[in-house]
Structures are given as structure tokens and as C-alpha cells.
Design an enzyme around this catalytic site. Structure first.
Site, short mmCIF file in Angstrom:
data_model
loop_
_atom_site.label_atom_id
_atom_site.label_comp_id
_atom_site.label_asym_id
_atom_site.label_seq_id
_atom_site.Cartn_x
_atom_site.Cartn_y
_atom_site.Cartn_z
N GLY A 1 0.82 -1.21 0.00
CA GLY A 1 0.00 0.00 0.00
C GLY A 1 0.85 1.26 0.00
CB ALA A 2 4.28 1.78 -1.21
N GLY B 1 -0.37 5.25 -1.12
CA GLY B 1 -1.26 6.10 -0.35
C GLY B 1 -0.47 7.04 0.55
CG ASN C 1 -0.02 1.06 4.66
OD1 ASN C 1 -0.72 1.49 5.56
ND2 ASN C 1 0.14 1.73 3.52
CB SER D 1 -8.46 0.61 11.77
OG SER D 1 -9.42 1.64 12.00
CE1 TYR E 1 -10.23 -0.24 6.79
CE2 TYR E 1 -11.04 0.64 8.88
CZ TYR E 1 -10.04 0.53 7.94
OH TYR E 1 -8.84 1.18 8.12
CB SER F 1 -10.88 -6.55 7.47
OG SER F 1 -10.79 -5.14 7.55
CE LYS F 2 -7.41 -2.10 8.21
NZ LYS F 2 -6.06 -2.29 7.62
CB ILE G 1 -4.79 9.17 9.76
CG1 ILE G 1 -4.52 8.39 11.06
CG2 ILE G 1 -3.50 9.72 9.17
CD1 ILE G 1 -3.88 9.18 12.17
#
Length: 236
Positions: A8-9, A11, A83, A135, A148, A151-152, A181
Site C-alpha cells: 500500500g505504498a 497512499g 499497510n 485501525s 472493515y 477485517s481490522k 488520519i
């Protein structure tokens, strides 16, 4: 030279993490999924100690290719930062099966795949740091985010379990749980209301997350195992 593989580099958070490790002299293996955002990494394109690896990390075979390429370049992977992530927010009654499946596979399956593949190298070298980006939604839940949050929460539980398997092998496995964030995932939220609810009175930055990741990836965090470190401005 130590090396770090970051998924995920492209973002905001992934880019901030890449910059933080680069500043410390690490070789970078930067993983992205879409060519559309590859230009976000232009600042690294002429650096011989940086490689760009395209892969859909929902797919185990593509994860294998990514890890193999990183190992071929650097010989080892000292730090893995999982990430890669996505959201498809909807109330459960309106959520399609594919919405749930895509988020779980991207956010959780990829952590399993990448950790499993990188772990072989880390065990051989008797050293490694795995940082999984979770998260606060995986801790407290959030309406419209059943997929979401699930998953986290899975990422956090996975982290704790894997840590207990490898802690005695000089491998640290930890999770980082960001709150609100300034990132691609929060750009469509009602930020004024969120800011009012935060004790610190502002959204966090990608650099706030990156600084914590860099710490967990360093030997300064050598006695931290199986924890979720919360970076949320006091939200929970």
C-alpha cells in the site's frame, strides 16, 4: 543495509512510512496495486536502493512474486509493513456480499499471505519485524463498517497469535491502530464533526503513523511483542 517491504505504498500513509525508513537508510521494496497512483512514488524512482513491485495482494501467487522480487534485490527482508487496505462502507443491510469479501481479502488475507511468505526469510536470518496496520475500527467498531471493522479486528488477533509463535525467534510482530488520519480513506468524511469529538482537536497526519511504524520496526522496540499500538489523538 537493512530492507523494508511496504504494501500500500502509494497512499499517504504508505508514502510517509517509505520516507521515514528511507531517511534511516533502509532499502525499500514498495508494493502498489494500481498504475494510476504510481506517480506518487516519483521521488524514489532514481534511487538504486528502491524497487517498485506491482501486485494484487488478495492473490497468494502475486504475493509470492512480490516477496521473491524483494528477496532477489536485497537478499533478506528485515521489516515487513502490511499497510495495504481498502474500505467499502455501507450499512450491513445494504452491503453486497462482494463488498464484504473484497475488504476482508484485501485487509486480512493479504496480511496472512505476506507474513507467511516473508517469515521464512526472517526465521533463516533469526531477525525480523512485522508491523500490521490495523485501525481503531477493529477495536471499537464503527457503523457502516462491519466489513472493515471485522477485517481490522482480524488483523489484531492475527498479530497476537503470530507473535506468540515467533517471539523467541527474535521476530517482533505488532499492530498499529490509527484513528482518524488525514488520508485517502478519510477524505470523504465529515471532518468538522470528527475533529470536535477528538480530545486533541485535530486529525492525525500520515507522519504520525509513520513515526510509530518506524519505532516498531527498530531495535528500540525489541521488547514489544503482540501489541496493538493506538495512534488516535485520544479518540478511544
Amino acid at each position: 543495509m537493512k530492507s523494508v517491504l511496504i504494501s500500500g505504498a502509494t497512499g499517504k500513509i504508505g508514502l510517509a512510512i517509505a520516507r521515514a525508513f528511507k531517511k534511516e537508510g533502509y532499502g525499500l521494496a514498495l508494493v502498489y496495486r494500481s498504475e494510476n497512483k504510481l506517480s506518487n512514488l516519483d521521488e524514489f524512482k532514481n534511487d538504486e536502493n528502491v524497487i517498485f513491485l506491482r501486485g494484487d495482494l488478495k492473490n497468494f501467487e502475486e504475493c509470492q512474486k512480490v516477496v521473491d522480487a524483494a528477496l532477489e534485490k536485497f537478499g533478506k527482508i528485515d521489516v515487513l509493513v502490511n499497510n495495504a487496505g481498502m474500505t467499502k462502507d455501507k450499512l450491513l443491510l445494504r452491503m453486497k456480499v462482494e463488498d464484504f469479501k473484497d475488504v476482508i481479502e484485501t485487509n486480512l488475507y493479504s496480511v496472512f499471505y505476506m507474513s507467511k511468505l516473508v517469515l521464512k526469510s526472517m526465521l533463516k536470518n533469526k531477525y525480523g519485524k512485522i508491523i500490521n496496520i490495523a485501525s481503531i475500527s477493529g477495536i471499537v467498531g464503527n457503523p457502516g463498517q462491519c466489513n472493515y471493522s471485522a477485517s481490522k479486528a482480524g488483523v489484531i488477533a492475527f498479530t497476537k497469535s503470530l507473535s506468540k509463535e515467533v517471539a523467541r525467534k527474535n521476530i517482533n510482530v505488532n499492530a498499529l491502530a490509527p484513528g482518524f488520519i488525514e488520508s485517502d480513506m478519510t477524505k470523504n468524511l465529515s471532518k468538522d464533526e470528527i475533529v470536535k469529538s477528538l480530545p486533541v482537536g485535530k486529525l492525525g497526519s500520515a507522519e504520525d503513523v509513520a513515526n510509530a511504524v518506524l519505532f516498531l520496526g527498530s531495535d528500540k522496540a525489541s521488547y514489544i511483542h503482540g501489541k496493538e499500538i493506538i495512534v488516535d489523538g485520544g479518540a478511544i
